[in-house]
Structure formats: C-alpha cells, structure tokens
Design an enzyme around this catalytic site. Structure first.
Site: not given
Ligand code: TRP
Length: 337
Positions: A117, A199, A202
């Site tokens: 991140k 993955k 979202k």
C-alpha cells in the site's frame, strides 16, 4: 440441571473501501453464513480501517450501509449473527491505541500489505496505514474469538495479532484468548479475471478483472467472456493451477456457484473448449448473484430496518468489547471511571 454449552465464537470484518466482489462473496461471506448455527458470530464493516486510504465520504457512507445490506442478503441473519459498524463500537479505537504500544516498529514495517500500500499510495503513507495491524488485533482480541476467518492476504495480520496478544499476556497474565486464523479452502482466493495471479480486488479501481456483487447480468457476462484463460493452445478445460491459472480460477468460480467438482466440470466441457466454458461460468455467476443483488436493493430501501440492525449489533458488540477493554485498562494501570 440442563447443561449450557458455550458456542465457540467467530469474528471477521471487511473494509468498505470498495464495492463487494464475487470474491468477497465466494471467498468469505458465503462461508460465514454457513456457520451461524455452529458459532456465536460477529461480523463488522471495518470503516475505521477504510480511512487509512483516502475515501470520498459520501461513497464510504453508502458502501458501509450497502455492505451491511449485502451481508444480510448473502444469508447472514441479524437474529443469529451480530452485525455492526466498527466505528459505532468505540472500544475498537481505544484498544487499537493501547495495542499500538505493544506493536513493534520492526514488526509493522515487515507487513507485506503495508509495503504494497505504501508503494501504491506514495503520497499518503500515513500512521494509520502503518499501525493498521494493531487496530486489527484490537478488533479481534476485544471479542476473544476462537476462529477468525480471513483471506490469505490477511493471514500475516492475524499472526501479528498472536504475537501482540502473547506479548501482552506475557506481561499481564491471561488477558487475551489466542485466536486461530482460518483460511477456508474452497473459494478462499478468487483471482482477477484478467490477471489470474492477483486476487480479485475491491479496492483497486484499475482492476478490470473483477465482478461486483451488484453488477447487472450483462456486465457479468461481458466480464466472463473477456476472462483470460491461458496461453497454451490446448483449449482444454482442465484443472491445473500452476500452468493454467486462468482456467483454474474459472473452474473454482464455477464449482463454488454450482457445487460441481473439478472432475465433473472437466467432463462437462470435455471437447468443448474455452469458448463454451466461459459463458457458462458467467451464467452460473449471474444466477448466484441475482437473488443477492435483488435482496440487497430491497433492504437498502428499508432504512429503518437497516438502522435497527446496526444499532442492535453495536449494542451487543459493545457489551462484549467493553468487558475486555475494562480488563485491559485495569491491567495497564488506568484509574477506573
Ligand atoms: N483487514 C481486513 C481486510 O482488509 C479487514 C479486517 C479488519 C478484519 N479487522 C479485522 C478481518 C479483524 C478479520 C478480523 O479485509
């Protein structure tokens, strides 16, 4: 005298930082819903975690409520499960702070999610992003759960939660129960349809390979028709995760939606190839998500009901959380209120 058997407790949460995907449903919520009778379950919308990355306030509010409606539409009965919004239970932030003081800089620096991140949000590497696992440890330890179902990507955080809990217990005695991470095998990891090595996410807007729970049928069909299969020329539907990750991912999805085994799927598409397989997976997903989408839309219109669910949930959660927090504060040497 009748013996009262205490059910084991289970807890998990999802950040409302993006709209729920097919992966969130198959990999997480569907499995949770199947455990409502066996366990005493707590599920929450992790809105405190969502703000570690900049959010649009109106979107965050909408997604948090929609996520609650989706939990219910996916089968989490609020009568059987405690459903709540993380920020409504102030004990999370409070224990989160205390546990930051028992989380080491080195440990937090080594978290792969923090590294990822930070790389993606280089202009906003904030303290919250760094101490995220301490808050997550608080989320867990407040409820003394036996089981914490998480995706593969969150395992490292649950392991750090163990370390923090053991460190704390080592100093103050048995305050926290040490929970087990639980990564469900089937559908544990639904991958992106365009990049089967990553993955289905979202949070990332750039991920074109995802299907949202609220996507209408035509969008879902389009996504599956464009799905990456694999680069070999066999055109053969066969489960081989290593060499054919795209096909394997589609098979996992199809299996989770239809209940068919990989063997059955291989037979069903024997000689038919990817061209026939991909739209079939799309159709199975459309039919799986249709009732969930419709029910979510219906629940979203009933604001009074949603409000009653999250208020009740917060009250129940808060009752349990407060007991743990009191104990911790006492151990730490804080003066009782
Ligand atoms: N970090 C989790 C995620 O990104 C969400 C989460 C927050 C969580 N607190 C938790 C999951 C506690 C399990 C237990 O998906």
């Amino acid at each position: 005298m009748e013996e009262v058997v205490q059910k084991k407790r289970m807890l998990s949460g999802i950040k409302p930082s993006g709209d729920l995907t097919l992966g969130s449903y198959l990999g997480a919520i569907k499995n949770w819903a199947e455990r409502a009778d066996e366990y005493d379950c707590y599920y929450f919308m992790a809105d405190l975690h969502a703000i570690t990355v900049r959010q649009n306030p109106a979107d965050l509010r909408r997604r948090t409520l929609e996520q609650l409606a989706q939990y219910i539409a996916c089968g989490l009965d609020p009568e059987k499960n405690t459903l709540f919004i993380q920020s409504h239970v102030h004990q999370h932030a409070e224990l989160g702070w205390a546990l930051q003081c028992y989380s080491m800089f080195g440990e937090l620096s080594r978290m792969t999610q923090f590294k990822d991140k930070s790389a993606k949000n280089a202009d906003n590497i904030n303290g919250g992003l760094f101490s995220y696992p301490s808050l997550m440890a608080a989320d867990i330890l407040l409820y003394q759960p036996d089981l914490v179902p998480v995706g593969e990507d969150q395992k490292q955080h649950v392991e750090l939660c163990h370390t923090i809990a053991r460190r704390f217990n080592g100093v103050y005695g048995d305050v926290f129960k040490i929970p087990e991470p639980f990564v469900p095998k089937v559908g544990a990891r639904i991958m992106s349809l365009t990049n089967p090595l990553a993955k289905m996410s979202k949070s990332e807007n750039e991920d074109t390979g995802r299907v949202l729970v609220m996507d209408p049928p035509e969008v879902i069909m389009k996504q599956f028709k464009r799905a990456i299969t694999d680069s070999d020329t066999t055109n053969c539907v066969r489960y081989d995760k290593e060499n054919k990750p795209g096909v394997a991912n589609l098979m996992t999805i199809y299996s989770a939606c239809t209940g068919k085994t990989y063997d059955q799927i291989e037979q069903e598409f024997d000689g038919l190839g990817y061209g026939a397989f991909k739209p079939k997976v799309g159709e199975a997903v459309v039919e799986t998500l249709r009732p969930i989408r419709e029910e979510t839309l219906r629940i979203m219109k009933d604001k009074a009901y949603l409000e009653s669910v999250y208020r009740d949930g917060a009250q129940k959660a808060s009752y349990v959380a407060e007991k743990t927090l009191r104990k911790v504060y006492k151990k730490l040497g804080f003066v009782a209120k």
